[in-house]
Design a protein around this motif. Structure first.
Motif, PDB file in Angstrom:
ATOM      1  N   GLU A  61       0.863  -1.175   0.000  1.00 49.57           N
ATOM      2  CA  GLU A  61       0.000   0.000   0.000  1.00 49.57           C
ATOM      3  C   GLU A  61       0.894   1.217   0.000  1.00 49.57           C
ATOM      4  O   GLU A  61       0.736   2.131   0.788  1.00 49.57           O
ATOM      5  N   GLY A  62       1.835   1.189  -0.929  1.00 54.72           N
ATOM      6  CA  GLY A  62       2.908   2.178  -0.859  1.00 54.72           C
ATOM      7  C   GLY A  62       2.828   3.317  -1.836  1.00 54.72           C
ATOM      8  O   GLY A  62       3.754   4.117  -1.895  1.00 54.72           O
ATOM      9  N   ALA A  63       1.768   3.413  -2.623  1.00 55.96           N
ATOM     10  CA  ALA A  63       1.764   4.433  -3.658  1.00 55.96           C
ATOM     11  C   ALA A  63       0.615   5.423  -3.508  1.00 55.96           C
ATOM     12  O   ALA A  63      -0.426   5.103  -2.939  1.00 55.96           O
ATOM     13  N   VAL A  64       0.839   6.635  -4.024  1.00 53.38           N
ATOM     14  CA  VAL A  64      -0.283   7.535  -4.276  1.00 53.38           C
ATOM     15  C   VAL A  64      -0.821   7.138  -5.638  1.00 53.38           C
ATOM     16  O   VAL A  64      -0.080   7.088  -6.609  1.00 53.38           O
ATOM     17  N   ILE A 139       2.462   7.665  -7.807  1.00 56.40           N
ATOM     18  CA  ILE A 139       3.747   8.058  -7.201  1.00 56.40           C
ATOM     19  C   ILE A 139       4.176   6.941  -6.248  1.00 56.40           C
ATOM     20  O   ILE A 139       3.395   6.531  -5.373  1.00 56.40           O
ATOM     21  N   ASN A 140       5.397   6.461  -6.419  1.00 57.11           N
ATOM     22  CA  ASN A 140       5.923   5.445  -5.505  1.00 57.11           C
ATOM     23  C   ASN A 140       6.378   6.137  -4.232  1.00 57.11           C
ATOM     24  O   ASN A 140       7.330   6.906  -4.245  1.00 57.11           O
ATOM     25  N   VAL A 141       5.670   5.870  -3.156  1.00 56.04           N
ATOM     26  CA  VAL A 141       5.969   6.566  -1.898  1.00 56.04           C
ATOM     27  C   VAL A 141       6.675   5.603  -0.939  1.00 56.04           C
ATOM     28  O   VAL A 141       7.896   5.581  -0.850  1.00 56.04           O
ATOM     29  N   LEU A 157      10.022   7.246  -2.878  1.00 57.96           N
ATOM     30  CA  LEU A 157      10.459   8.279  -1.929  1.00 57.96           C
ATOM     31  C   LEU A 157      11.116   7.638  -0.720  1.00 57.96           C
ATOM     32  O   LEU A 157      12.100   8.153  -0.194  1.00 57.96           O
ATOM     33  N   ALA A 158      10.610   6.464  -0.286  1.00 55.68           N
ATOM     34  CA  ALA A 158      11.236   5.770   0.851  1.00 55.68           C
ATOM     35  C   ALA A 158      12.687   5.421   0.515  1.00 55.68           C
ATOM     36  O   ALA A 158      13.587   5.616   1.333  1.00 55.68           O
ATOM     37  N   LEU A 159      12.917   4.931  -0.695  1.00 59.76           N
ATOM     38  CA  LEU A 159      14.285   4.562  -1.089  1.00 59.76           C
ATOM     39  C   LEU A 159      15.179   5.791  -1.273  1.00 59.76           C
ATOM     40  O   LEU A 159      16.389   5.681  -1.244  1.00 59.76           O
ATOM     41  N   ASP A 163      11.287   8.581   4.569  1.00 53.84           N
ATOM     42  CA  ASP A 163      10.626   7.408   5.124  1.00 53.84           C
ATOM     43  C   ASP A 163       9.208   7.720   5.597  1.00 53.84           C
ATOM     44  O   ASP A 163       8.964   8.767   6.185  1.00 53.84           O
ATOM     45  N   ASN A 164       8.303   6.788   5.339  1.00 50.22           N
ATOM     46  CA  ASN A 164       6.939   6.867   5.874  1.00 50.22           C
ATOM     47  C   ASN A 164       6.226   8.192   5.672  1.00 50.22           C
ATOM     48  O   ASN A 164       5.634   8.730   6.591  1.00 50.22           O
TER      49      ASN A 164
END
Ligand code: BTN
Length: 252
Positions: A61-64, A139-141, A157-159, A163-164
């Motif tokens: 559940e990591g993307a916008v 967007i990959n968050v 964005l995490a990479l 973070d978070n």
């Protein structure tokens, strides 16, 4: 959303846990006459779509994942500008977080040369009239790893050290930044978004290749002109202006 300070964009917000694709849902709502600026978001897409018929895989559940319904009173020929307005808004939102985004003309947002965001814009129109446009943004968050096939070309964005991040807040910030760029465009002033696209242009001065009418061509990317087209300088010094489409880095 407590972070949204727009007049129109996202004021009608439709959130779903799971959808096939937010673009598909948004197109259905647009056909039923939903308000301009309606935004559809989802945690999970079972058949998220990318450009050129590719798939957009939603990871954990990591993307916008959001789609925006717009009905600009401009000619369909100007629709590519909408996607550039989206890319510019996302890039500004990411810059404010402290990362260094670049825009790969016409519409990918990159960090460290890897794609962090993609945009799929779909339009329903007649020759001289737009019924509606749906701009879908992924967007990959908070994605911590990618499938092997794309790990060398994708990032999140995490990479990139963020973070978070709160995804709802980021989505709201993108819309907050989009609204003034979109309004200027409707009033005939494209400079606000084009200046962002030029300042953050990833392709500028790079060797690129693309195909035109099935013919492979290569040259060097120049500036972005006042219509949002990418200037290409060929080895013989002649120039051309690309309207949209897929451009690859490197010569053929
Ligand atoms: C691309 O770079 O190929 C575009 C990817 C676009 C993905 C987003 S996620 C939200 C919206 N719904 C979709 O099915 N696709 C777009």
């Amino acid at each position: 959303s407590p972070w949204l300070n727009t007049v129109e964009l996202g004021r009608n917000l439709v959130h779903r846990h799971t959808v096939d694709s937010t673009n598909i849902l948004a197109k259905g709502l647009a056909r039923e006459g939903c308000p301009d600026g309606t935004v559809v978001t989802a945690e999970h897409q079972t058949s998220g779509r990318g450009r050129s018929g590719r798939r957009w895989t939603s990871i954990q559940e990591g993307a916008v994942q959001m789609s925006i319904v717009l009905r600009p009173h401009v000619s369909p020929a100007k629709a590519p500008s909408i996607t550039q307005i989206g890319a510019a808004s996302i890039a500004l939102a990411l810059e404010s977080l402290g990362v260094s985004p670049r825009i790969k003309w016409p519409n990918d947002v990159l960090i460290s040369g890897k794609k962090v965001c993609g945009i799929l814009t779909e339009m329903s129109c007649e020759l001289d009239h737009i019924h509606f446009i749906v701009m879908g943004i992924g967007i990959n968050v908070n994605v911590r790893s990618f499938p092997e096939e794309i790990s060398s070309v994708a990032t999140s964005l995490a990479l990139e050290g963020q973070d978070n991040l709160n995804r709802a807040r980021l989505a709201a910030d993108v819309l907050n930044r989009m609204e003034p760029l979109y309004r200027s465009f409707l009033q005939g002033d494209s400079e606000p978004f084009l200046s962002v696209c030029r300042r953050l242009s990833w392709l500028r001065d790079k060797s690129i290749s693309f195909s035109r009418n099935g013919e492979p061509l290569s040259g060097v990317a120049g500036d972005i002109d006042d219509q949002g087209r990418l200037e290409v300088i060929f080895p013989d010094g002649t120039r051309d202006y690309l309207l949209s489409g897929e451009v690859h880095i490197g010569s053929i």
